[in-house]
Structure formats: structure tokens, C-alpha cells
Design a protein around this motif. Sequence first.
Motif, PDB file in Angstrom:
ATOM      1  N   SER A 131       4.918  -1.747  -4.367  1.00 44.21           N
ATOM      2  CA  SER A 131       4.798  -0.715  -3.346  1.00 44.21           C
ATOM      3  C   SER A 131       3.636  -1.107  -2.424  1.00 44.21           C
ATOM      4  N   TYR A 132       3.654  -0.591  -1.253  1.00 51.48           N
ATOM      5  CA  TYR A 132       2.635  -0.895  -0.248  1.00 51.48           C
ATOM      6  C   TYR A 132       1.230  -0.585  -0.778  1.00 51.48           C
ATOM      7  N   GLU A 133       1.052   0.601  -1.313  1.00 50.82           N
ATOM      8  CA  GLU A 133      -0.263   1.018  -1.799  1.00 50.82           C
ATOM      9  C   GLU A 133      -0.722   0.158  -2.972  1.00 50.82           C
ATOM     10  N   ASP A 134       0.194  -0.117  -3.909  1.00 49.23           N
ATOM     11  CA  ASP A 134      -0.169  -0.917  -5.086  1.00 49.23           C
ATOM     12  C   ASP A 134      -0.546  -2.343  -4.707  1.00 49.23           C
ATOM     13  N   LEU A 135       0.174  -2.923  -3.756  1.00 44.51           N
ATOM     14  CA  LEU A 135      -0.125  -4.293  -3.349  1.00 44.51           C
ATOM     15  C   LEU A 135      -1.484  -4.379  -2.668  1.00 44.51           C
ATOM     16  N   LEU A 136      -1.777  -3.435  -1.785  1.00 40.66           N
ATOM     17  CA  LEU A 136      -3.096  -3.434  -1.135  1.00 40.66           C
ATOM     18  C   LEU A 136      -4.209  -3.307  -2.173  1.00 40.66           C
ATOM     19  N   GLU A 137      -4.011  -2.424  -3.137  1.00 41.71           N
ATOM     20  CA  GLU A 137      -5.003  -2.221  -4.194  1.00 41.71           C
ATOM     21  C   GLU A 137      -5.185  -3.487  -5.038  1.00 41.71           C
TER      22      GLU A 137
END
Length: 153
Positions: A14-20
Amino acid sequence: MLGPKIYKNFIAYSYEDLLEELERVFKKLRYDYKGGQGKPSVVLGSKDHSYIFYVYPKNGDKITFRVIEAVADPVTKVATYLNDSRKYFRGACLLHVSPYNAENKKVIKKIFNEVEKQDNKEFWDLKAHPRFRLAVLLRFRVKSNWVQVLNGK
């Protein structure tokens, strides 16, 4: 003159998980980095789901990581808002990494091996995402590209 070579591939995050995860790895490897909102992608995602990291590893070359949430094309996006099925289009991003050259391949391999080690998840497992469900050849290409990166080729 041609520009720098860019590695482009989809990733099953997911977008948020990858950034994190990327931020966690940059900190763990003690790479200097900065990030901010990127240009929106009309075809793949919304205006709020594009992010760019500028990473400065020990070798001194700047590497750019652009993460774009792969939601859907504009027509599908409208349909998903109408029937409230947008949640099914989460869990995939398009990743651009540049420059993708001999000097940076080792650093890029190190970064993604670290991400993989933490989550123990296959980057190419996109079969649950509606955009990839029937795209067998595309999923094969995504997997082969990831295998090359993770092996440093």
C-alpha cells in the motif's frame, strides 16, 4: 543526450506502508534523505498519492525514489467512487528509481533486500489487486524485474 536510466516497476505494498518502510530502511542504513509530495499521476493515482524521496547514500550519488499509488485509470476511478469499491484498489504502487546504473544497483539492492527482510513478503504478489488479476504476463514481468533487482543484476 538521453537522461538517466530509470527502474520502473510495480510493488505489492500500500502507498502508506511503502513510504513507511522506505523511510525506516533509509534511517536504518543511515542514508541522508529528504522527501515530499510528487507530481500527481492522472492515470495511476490521485493527486495526493505521489511521493518523492531523494536519498544520499555513502557513495555520494543522489538516488530518486518516486512512489505512486496504482489505484486505477480515470474511468475505473469514477466507477469505484460510484459503487464504493475503491478499497479493493489499494495495495499496489508504481515505483520509479533513478538513476539506475552500475554504481547505484548495489545500493538499490541493499535497500530492497532490507525492506524484504523486514516484511518477508514478495514484492510481486499483485494477484489480489483488480488491476493485475487477469494480467498474467504483466505479473510475470513484474516478478522477473524484482528478482533481477534483489539479485543485483
